[in-house]
Design a protein around this motif. Structure first.
Motif, short mmCIF file in Angstrom:
data_model
loop_
_atom_site.label_atom_id
_atom_site.label_comp_id
_atom_site.label_asym_id
_atom_site.label_seq_id
_atom_site.Cartn_x
_atom_site.Cartn_y
_atom_site.Cartn_z
N LEU A 143 46.95 31.87 36.93
CA LEU A 143 47.54 32.92 36.49
C LEU A 143 49.01 32.68 35.79
O LEU A 143 49.31 33.10 34.73
N ALA B 257 43.78 40.21 33.55
CA ALA B 257 43.57 38.97 34.08
C ALA B 257 42.23 39.47 34.74
O ALA B 257 41.23 38.95 34.83
N LYS B 258 42.39 40.47 35.52
CA LYS B 258 41.37 41.07 36.46
C LYS B 258 40.25 41.58 35.68
O LYS B 258 39.19 41.17 36.15
N ALA C 236 38.50 38.36 34.23
CA ALA C 236 37.82 37.48 35.36
C ALA C 236 36.40 38.07 35.87
O ALA C 236 35.44 37.70 36.07
N GLU C 237 36.69 39.64 36.00
CA GLU C 237 35.24 40.44 36.37
C GLU C 237 34.16 40.31 35.35
O GLU C 237 33.18 39.86 35.61
N TYR D 42 38.63 36.50 40.91
CA TYR D 42 39.85 36.59 40.60
C TYR D 42 40.91 35.83 41.48
O TYR D 42 41.74 35.15 40.89
N GLU D 43 40.19 35.43 42.69
CA GLU D 43 41.22 34.80 43.73
C GLU D 43 41.30 33.24 43.10
O GLU D 43 42.18 32.86 43.41
N LEU E 134 41.64 32.49 40.11
CA LEU E 134 42.62 32.29 39.00
C LEU E 134 44.25 32.17 39.78
O LEU E 134 44.97 31.68 39.06
#
Ligand SMILES: Nc1ncnc2c1ncn2[C@@H]1O[C@H](COP(=O)(O)OP(=O)(O)O)[C@@H](O)[C@H]1O
Ligand SMILES: [Mg+2]
Lengths: 248, 246
Positions: free
Chosen positions: B96, B124-125, B128-129, B135-136, B138
């Motif tokens: 991140l 970013a979320k 990632a999805e 997301y974790e 990252l």
């Protein structure tokens, strides 16, 4: 306190800047006594006056079951030395995180003698150095275990990053063991910034100085990870970043 | 958008690209295929500006400017993204932090406003999805402890957040199982738009079933020896590179 000036023949002073030593001499030891069962944390930063010379000498005693977490930011001025003489009683713990950031012609040192004088004491020392220019960064770490020091567990880790050809890193671990049931581990590496990682950061848009800062800060952060208080650790990391930026 | 003209380049005194020419227009997807050692990764590194590669002849223009005159981070800010064949692990720097620093450095260089913490997190979320990367993950150090497939998904997360004009994807498909290949392909297809272009570097035809290119080029010994449509990839799959020797 000894008034007699050391010489480079003395192992503990072999990489020192003797002109700087002469200017900083004499040195009055600072005493830290950790009482039985007590837990203390200290963070010290050396004098960063450009061209200055400073020596800090700590005489530390940690009584049975006590613990001391000690952090050093050594980034200047011309000559900067932090020496720790630590004696551990039964079951005591000593945790050291040391950062050296040396540039130009600086000579910066961390010198420790950790004596495990009682059974079951533990010590862990993590030193991370960055040296550029023709600077010298030195870590001399002696671990002594007396006859009473059974079940000692002592670890030392030293890593240095050299930013320029002319920079030097010295690491010398020394063990003096008089007990038979002890665990002493040490490791030392000297390397350069990873060119592939630098390219990766730059290829994502991060300018070279920022990329170098990011990688170097990450490298040094190992030594600060043991600062338990978040605000203190973040402040220390900010100090490290501030010390790094003009040097990269 | 990208015009490579008679490019000669090499490393350590060894010539690897030997008169390579290629024009990529906005909106197009080009695939570059070629045997191991043909110079595919070298081409991507030269375009991204990796130190150590020497250009000995020819030119590269990107949006009308001399790409080779720019430093790597300036190329990124101009809109060039390189998805690495072997993404790098960076202990102690979180994904991140890396990505936010990169996004804001690019925006600053372009004279745009930096992304706020909240704006960045949203980007970013979502990325990632879309790419099926928790997301974790990252929050962990860059690529550390990531599987080969997770590293490639992570490259695509970075691409989605940075929104480049030109994506150079070096064997993004290698090391992916079929599910990951589909997710990554969808990620590439999502980025397709009339003002973006993609250069897909690949060894296998497999990826091109999902991301259908406008052109396929065959790179052998540092030069493009043939250009065709998607059917050329099938021909290569059937006959191999041997028949293509220049
Ligand atoms: N650092 C280097 N020094 C010398 N030769 C290299 C270096 N890197 C790659 N090469 C050579 O350049 C050629 C092209 O490599 P590369 O661009 O990685 O090919 P590809 O990606 O198509 O497999 C190969 O012959 C390879 O061995
Ligand atoms: Mg390759």
């Amino acid at each position: 306190m000894t008034a007699l000036l050391p010489t480079r023949k003395d192992e503990a002073w072999r990489y020192a800047d003797m002109a700087g030593v002469a200017r900083a001499w004499p040195v009055a030891p600072e005493v830290i006594d950790v009482a039985a069962g007590e837990a203390l944390a200290r963070l010290i930063e050396t004098d960063t006056t450009p061209g200055g010379a400073s020596i800090r000498h700590f005489a530390i005693h940690i009584a049975a079951g006590g613990s001391l977490t000690f952090h050093i930011l050594n980034a200047g001025g011309g000559y900067g030395r932090v020496a720790l003489d630590v004696t551990l009683d039964a079951g005591a713990h000593f945790e050291l995180g040391g950062v050296i950031i040396a540039a130009g012609e600086q000579v910066l040192e961390i010198v420790t003698t950790v004596t495990h004088a009682g059974p079951g004491a533990t010590s862990n020392q993590i030193i991370r150095c960055v040296a550029g220019g023709t600077a010298t960064a030195t870590y001399l770490g002696k671990v002594a275990v007396t006859r009473a020091g059974q079940k000692t567990d002592a670890a030392q880790s030293f890593k240095a990053l050299l930013l320029d050809r002319g920079a030097t890193a010295n690491a010398k671990p020394e063990l003096e063991i008089f007990a038979d049931d002890v665990k002493c581990a040490h490791g030392a590496t000297v390397g350069e910034l990873d060119a592939t990682a630098l390219f990766y950061l730059e290829s994502r848009g991060i300018p070279p100085v920022a990329a170098r800062t990011l990688l170097t800060r990450a490298f040094l952060s190992d030594a600060l990870a043991s600062i338990a208080d978040d605000a203190t650790r973040e402040a220390a990391e900010a100090r490290v970043t501030a010390a790094l930026e003009p040097r990269l | 958008m990208l015009k490579i003209d008679n490019l000669h380049a090499g490393i350590d005194g060894k010539t690897i690209l030997n008169g390579l020419s290629l024009t990529v227009n906005a909106g197009e997807v080009h695939a570059i295929m070629g045997p191991n050692g043909a110079g595919k990764s070298t081409l991507s590194y030269v375009l991204a500006g990796r130190a150590g590669y020497a250009v000995t002849g020819g030119s590269v223009t990107f949006d009308g400017q001399d790409l080779l005159a720019l430093a790597p981070h300036e190329r990124a800010a101009a809109g060039v993204f390189l998805g690495l064949q072997y993404p790098v692990e960076i202990p102690g720097v979180s994904n991140l932090m890396f990505l936010r620093t990169a996004l804001n450095a690019q925006r600053t260089l372009r004279g745009e406003k930096e992304a706020s913490g909240a704006e960045f997190m949203k980007l970013a979320k979502a990325a990632a999805e879309d790419l099926g990367l928790p997301y974790e993950m990252l929050k962990r150090s860059v690529n550390q402890g990531f599987s080969g497939g997770e590293k490639k998904r992570n490259e695509m997360v970075q691409m989605a957040v940075l929104e480049p004009k030109l994506a150079l994807l070096d064997e993004t498909d290698s090391g992916l199982d079929i599910d990951a290949l589909r997710v990554v392909s969808e990620g590439i297809n999502r980025m397709r738009s009339p003002d973006r272009a993609t250069l897909l570097i690949t060894h296998y035809q497999r990826l091109l079933d999902y991301v259908v290119p406008d052109y396929v080029h065959v790179l052998v010994a540092g030069r493009i020896v043939r250009t065709g449509g998607p059917e050329l990839a099938q021909e290569l799959e059937r006959d191999g590179y041997q028949s293509m020797a220049a």
